[in-house]
Design a protein around this motif. Structure first.
Motif, PDB file in Angstrom:
ATOM      1  N   SER A  20       0.836  -1.214   0.000  1.00  0.00           N
ATOM      2  CA  SER A  20       0.000   0.000   0.000  1.00  0.00           C
ATOM      3  C   SER A  20       0.864   1.254   0.000  1.00  0.00           C
ATOM      4  O   SER A  20       0.566   2.228  -0.712  1.00  0.00           O
ATOM      5  N   ALA A  21       1.947   1.238   0.786  1.00  0.00           N
ATOM      6  CA  ALA A  21       2.828   2.413   0.849  1.00  0.00           C
ATOM      7  C   ALA A  21       3.463   2.666  -0.521  1.00  0.00           C
ATOM      8  O   ALA A  21       3.499   3.805  -1.010  1.00  0.00           O
ATOM      9  N   ASP A  22       3.931   1.593  -1.160  1.00  0.00           N
ATOM     10  CA  ASP A  22       4.566   1.769  -2.477  1.00  0.00           C
ATOM     11  C   ASP A  22       3.541   2.186  -3.533  1.00  0.00           C
ATOM     12  O   ASP A  22       3.843   2.997  -4.414  1.00  0.00           O
ATOM     13  N   ALA A  23       2.317   1.638  -3.424  1.00  0.00           N
ATOM     14  CA  ALA A  23       1.266   2.008  -4.384  1.00  0.00           C
ATOM     15  C   ALA A  23       0.936   3.487  -4.243  1.00  0.00           C
ATOM     16  O   ALA A  23       0.788   4.206  -5.244  1.00  0.00           O
ATOM     17  N   ALA A  24       0.848   3.951  -2.976  1.00  0.00           N
ATOM     18  CA  ALA A  24       0.509   5.364  -2.759  1.00  0.00           C
ATOM     19  C   ALA A  24       1.622   6.260  -3.280  1.00  0.00           C
ATOM     20  O   ALA A  24       1.372   7.245  -3.988  1.00  0.00           O
ATOM     21  N   SER A  25       2.883   5.911  -2.989  1.00  0.00           N
ATOM     22  CA  SER A  25       3.948   6.838  -3.381  1.00  0.00           C
ATOM     23  C   SER A  25       4.210   6.813  -4.888  1.00  0.00           C
ATOM     24  O   SER A  25       4.747   7.773  -5.441  1.00  0.00           O
ATOM     25  N   ASN A  26       3.825   5.728  -5.555  1.00  0.00           N
ATOM     26  CA  ASN A  26       4.053   5.660  -7.015  1.00  0.00           C
ATOM     27  C   ASN A  26       2.777   5.883  -7.828  1.00  0.00           C
ATOM     28  O   ASN A  26       2.804   5.746  -9.056  1.00  0.00           O
ATOM     29  N   ALA A  27       1.669   6.171  -7.131  1.00  0.00           N
ATOM     30  CA  ALA A  27       0.366   6.332  -7.800  1.00  0.00           C
ATOM     31  C   ALA A  27       0.034   5.122  -8.674  1.00  0.00           C
ATOM     32  O   ALA A  27      -0.423   5.260  -9.807  1.00  0.00           O
ATOM     33  N   TRP A  28       0.285   3.921  -8.141  1.00  0.00           N
ATOM     34  CA  TRP A  28      -0.052   2.700  -8.864  1.00  0.00           C
ATOM     35  C   TRP A  28      -1.559   2.424  -8.766  1.00  0.00           C
ATOM     36  O   TRP A  28      -2.190   2.733  -7.738  1.00  0.00           O
ATOM     37  N   PRO A  29      -2.148   1.813  -9.787  1.00  0.00           N
ATOM     38  CA  PRO A  29      -3.585   1.486  -9.757  1.00  0.00           C
ATOM     39  C   PRO A  29      -3.849   0.208  -8.959  1.00  0.00           C
ATOM     40  O   PRO A  29      -4.365  -0.778  -9.473  1.00  0.00           O
ATOM     41  N   VAL A  30      -3.473   0.250  -7.688  1.00  0.00           N
ATOM     42  CA  VAL A  30      -3.482  -0.965  -6.870  1.00  0.00           C
ATOM     43  C   VAL A  30      -4.216  -0.703  -5.568  1.00  0.00           C
ATOM     44  O   VAL A  30      -3.990   0.315  -4.906  1.00  0.00           O
ATOM     45  N   THR A  31      -5.092  -1.617  -5.195  1.00  0.00           N
ATOM     46  CA  THR A  31      -5.724  -1.591  -3.870  1.00  0.00           C
ATOM     47  C   THR A  31      -5.313  -2.864  -3.157  1.00  0.00           C
ATOM     48  O   THR A  31      -5.449  -3.961  -3.714  1.00  0.00           O
ATOM     49  N   ALA A  32      -4.802  -2.723  -1.953  1.00  0.00           N
ATOM     50  CA  ALA A  32      -4.350  -3.889  -1.193  1.00  0.00           C
ATOM     51  C   ALA A  32      -5.252  -4.082   0.027  1.00  0.00           C
ATOM     52  O   ALA A  32      -5.418  -3.154   0.823  1.00  0.00           O
ATOM     53  N   THR A  33      -5.853  -5.252   0.139  1.00  0.00           N
ATOM     54  CA  THR A  33      -6.763  -5.496   1.258  1.00  0.00           C
ATOM     55  C   THR A  33      -6.472  -6.842   1.924  1.00  0.00           C
ATOM     56  O   THR A  33      -6.007  -7.781   1.279  1.00  0.00           O
ATOM     57  N   ASN A  34      -6.812  -6.875   3.210  1.00  0.00           N
ATOM     58  CA  ASN A  34      -6.581  -8.084   4.003  1.00  0.00           C
ATOM     59  C   ASN A  34      -7.779  -9.008   3.844  1.00  0.00           C
ATOM     60  O   ASN A  34      -8.858  -8.736   4.371  1.00  0.00           O
ATOM     61  N   GLN A  35      -7.599 -10.058   3.072  1.00  0.00           N
ATOM     62  CA  GLN A  35      -8.694 -10.995   2.813  1.00  0.00           C
ATOM     63  C   GLN A  35      -8.148 -12.406   2.703  1.00  0.00           C
ATOM     64  O   GLN A  35      -7.120 -12.624   2.052  1.00  0.00           O
ATOM     65  N   ARG A  36      -8.885 -13.347   3.271  1.00  0.00           N
ATOM     66  CA  ARG A  36      -8.536 -14.759   3.087  1.00  0.00           C
ATOM     67  C   ARG A  36      -8.923 -15.171   1.669  1.00  0.00           C
ATOM     68  O   ARG A  36     -10.011 -14.837   1.196  1.00  0.00           O
ATOM     69  N   GLY A  37      -8.034 -15.911   1.047  1.00  0.00           N
ATOM     70  CA  GLY A  37      -8.310 -16.366  -0.314  1.00  0.00           C
ATOM     71  C   GLY A  37      -9.527 -17.260  -0.393  1.00  0.00           C
ATOM     72  O   GLY A  37     -10.125 -17.414  -1.460  1.00  0.00           O
ATOM     73  N   GLU A  38      -9.923 -17.828   0.738  1.00  0.00           N
ATOM     74  CA  GLU A  38     -11.057 -18.754   0.740  1.00  0.00           C
ATOM     75  C   GLU A  38     -12.396 -18.032   0.836  1.00  0.00           C
ATOM     76  O   GLU A  38     -13.453 -18.657   0.651  1.00  0.00           O
ATOM     77  N   SER A  39     -12.394 -16.742   1.170  1.00  0.00           N
ATOM     78  CA  SER A  39     -13.670 -16.009   1.248  1.00  0.00           C
ATOM     79  C   SER A  39     -13.419 -14.567   0.813  1.00  0.00           C
ATOM     80  O   SER A  39     -13.298 -13.673   1.637  1.00  0.00           O
ATOM     81  N   LEU A  40     -13.368 -14.376  -0.475  1.00  0.00           N
ATOM     82  CA  LEU A  40     -13.063 -13.059  -1.041  1.00  0.00           C
ATOM     83  C   LEU A  40     -14.316 -12.204  -1.099  1.00  0.00           C
ATOM     84  O   LEU A  40     -15.421 -12.717  -1.315  1.00  0.00           O
ATOM     85  N   SER A  41     -14.135 -10.898  -0.946  1.00  0.00           N
ATOM     86  CA  SER A  41     -15.293  -9.991  -0.947  1.00  0.00           C
ATOM     87  C   SER A  41     -15.734  -9.622  -2.366  1.00  0.00           C
ATOM     88  O   SER A  41     -16.749  -8.969  -2.542  1.00  0.00           O
ATOM     89  N   PHE A  42     -14.979 -10.015  -3.380  1.00  0.00           N
ATOM     90  CA  PHE A  42     -15.274  -9.567  -4.742  1.00  0.00           C
ATOM     91  C   PHE A  42     -16.500 -10.289  -5.308  1.00  0.00           C
ATOM     92  O   PHE A  42     -16.752 -11.459  -4.992  1.00  0.00           O
ATOM     93  N   ALA A  43     -17.225  -9.576  -6.180  1.00  0.00           N
ATOM     94  CA  ALA A  43     -18.406 -10.164  -6.825  1.00  0.00           C
ATOM     95  C   ALA A  43     -17.982 -11.264  -7.804  1.00  0.00           C
ATOM     96  O   ALA A  43     -16.832 -11.305  -8.251  1.00  0.00           O
ATOM     97  N   ASP A  44     -18.925 -12.113  -8.150  1.00  0.00           N
ATOM     98  CA  ASP A  44     -18.690 -13.127  -9.183  1.00  0.00           C
ATOM     99  C   ASP A  44     -18.217 -12.418 -10.461  1.00  0.00           C
ATOM    100  O   ASP A  44     -18.670 -11.305 -10.781  1.00  0.00           O
ATOM    101  N   GLU A  45     -17.340 -13.066 -11.187  1.00  0.00           N
ATOM    102  CA  GLU A  45     -16.916 -12.622 -12.531  1.00  0.00           C
ATOM    103  C   GLU A  45     -16.371 -11.190 -12.535  1.00  0.00           C
ATOM    104  O   GLU A  45     -16.738 -10.365 -13.369  1.00  0.00           O
ATOM    105  N   THR A  46     -15.485 -10.900 -11.564  1.00  0.00           N
ATOM    106  CA  THR A  46     -14.887  -9.564 -11.473  1.00  0.00           C
ATOM    107  C   THR A  46     -13.627  -9.430 -12.328  1.00  0.00           C
ATOM    108  O   THR A  46     -13.403  -8.401 -12.960  1.00  0.00           O
ATOM    109  N   PHE A  47     -12.808 -10.481 -12.343  1.00  0.00           N
ATOM    110  CA  PHE A  47     -11.432 -10.319 -12.841  1.00  0.00           C
ATOM    111  C   PHE A  47     -11.219 -10.884 -14.243  1.00  0.00           C
ATOM    112  O   PHE A  47     -11.769 -11.925 -14.603  1.00  0.00           O
ATOM    113  N   THR A  48     -10.343 -10.199 -14.989  1.00  0.00           N
ATOM    114  CA  THR A  48      -9.877 -10.760 -16.266  1.00  0.00           C
ATOM    115  C   THR A  48      -8.694 -11.703 -16.031  1.00  0.00           C
ATOM    116  O   THR A  48      -8.430 -12.585 -16.848  1.00  0.00           O
ATOM    117  N   HIS A  49      -7.962 -11.456 -14.939  1.00  0.00           N
ATOM    118  CA  HIS A  49      -6.797 -12.287 -14.599  1.00  0.00           C
ATOM    119  C   HIS A  49      -6.809 -12.531 -13.081  1.00  0.00           C
ATOM    120  O   HIS A  49      -7.045 -11.586 -12.315  1.00  0.00           O
TER     121      HIS A  49
END
Ligand SMILES: C[S@@+](CC[C@H](N)C(=O)[O-])C[C@H]1O[C@@H](n2cnc3c(N)ncnc32)[C@H](O)[C@@H]1O
Length: 291
Positions: free
Chosen positions: A94-123
């Motif tokens: 998060s610190a590096d994303a903020a200082s470099n203005a990267w299009p990145v959001t970093a969140t604390n989530q277990r891979g087994e229960s992600l908050s993202f909606a179905d069919e969100t990602f291309t990769h």
């Protein structure tokens, strides 16, 4: 990483607490996970405009950094969601994303229960993370499948071999003989499990490519550099079996023995000396799958 918090010896504590944990990881095992990620990104077409990417079990963003450092990535029109459960790693990203203005959001989530909606990602890229998911990997793999768009690409990988693992076992057996190293509950080494969980999670076998490749941790700095790498590796991994009261007293001997065992290995066992560097091999199974 499931590292014991019980009676951590001070020698380990200084190497695996807070931001130090990130640098310890990145200079040891992180060297080879980075090479795996680089190799695996080369197995798919370049990331295009409009891509929405999940860097799953991201650590401090090994995959994210490679994608963003690739000159062909259209940084203005991609989004990356990085998730992990280890906050110091997410804080670094998060610190590096903020200082470099990267299009990145970093969140604390277990891979087994992600908050993202179905069919969100291309990769969805899970670099040496699937082995940590519950259900022998399946619980997180179902989430990878659920959150990927139809036509989207998943990359998952696991260790095939790690040169320093048997050496850690040998040192553990010598100094902690009353406490057997916990046996792994799942065998990932022959590539069958990673293929199986992908199929069980819903990926079609005919749209999957499975292969192995190797990477080398390259340790410079002569004898002192090698011992420092070995000490960090012991600090990072020996706690998987738990820490024990005598570890503090025995620390130097444990590290010396680990260095000696590794130095005794030949190239067949995964160690070679190249110039003034010691190279240690690790290999992966990687699956690239289209949903
Ligand atoms: C070997 S590291 C790989 C990190 C990074 N992907 C890389 O390539 O360097 C494994 C990562 O998985 C994370 N992890 C372990 N269990 C997890 C879980 N259940 N959900 C999400 N992340 C997890 C750890 O915190 C750690 O950062």
């Amino acid at each position: 990483m499931n590292i014991s918090k019980n009676a951590v010896p001070p020698q380990a504590l200084r190497l695996i607490t807070g931001p130090a944990k990130v640098t310890t990881y990145e200079s040891t095992g992180g060297q080879v996970t980075q090479q795996f990620a680089q190799h695996n990104l080369g197995l798919i077409p370049s990331i295009g405009a409009g891509s929405i990417i999940h860097d799953n079990a991201s650590g401090s963003g090994t995959v994210t950094r490679l994608i963003l450092s690739n000159p062909t990535t259209p940084k203005d029109s991609v989004q990356i969601q990085a998730t992990d459960i280890d906050q110091p790693f997410l804080d670094q990203l998060s610190a590096d994303a903020a200082s470099n203005a990267w299009p990145v959001t970093a969140t604390n989530q277990r891979g087994e229960s992600l908050s993202f909606a179905d069919e969100t990602f291309t990769h969805s890229i899970t670099n040496i993370g699937i082995i940590f998911f519950t259900g022998a990997g399946l619980d997180g793999t179902k989430e990878i499948h659920r959150t990927l768009k139809p036509g989207g690409v998943a990359i998952v990988n696991c260790w095939e071999s790690v040169t320093w693992q048997p050496a850690i076992f040998a040192v553990h057996a010598h100094f902690r003989s009353k406490h057997p190293f916990p046996a792994p509950t799942t065998n990932w080494k022959d590539g069958k499990q990673i293929r199986k969980v992908m199929i069980d999670a819903g990926f079609a076998e005919e749209k999957m490519k499975v292969e192995t490749s190797e990477a080398w941790a390259k340790v410079g700095g002569g004898e002192d550099g090698f011992r420092a790498w070995v000490e960090k590796t012991w600090a990072y991994l020996a706690g998987i079996a738990g820490w024990f009261p005598d570890d503090e007293r025995d620390w130097d001997e444990e590290v010396d023995m680990l260095a000696k065992v590794l130095r005794s290995y030949g190239e067949e066992q995964g160690v070679k000396v190249v110039g003034d560097e010691v190279w240690l091999r690790a290999s992966q199974w990687v699956v690239v799958a289209e949903k």
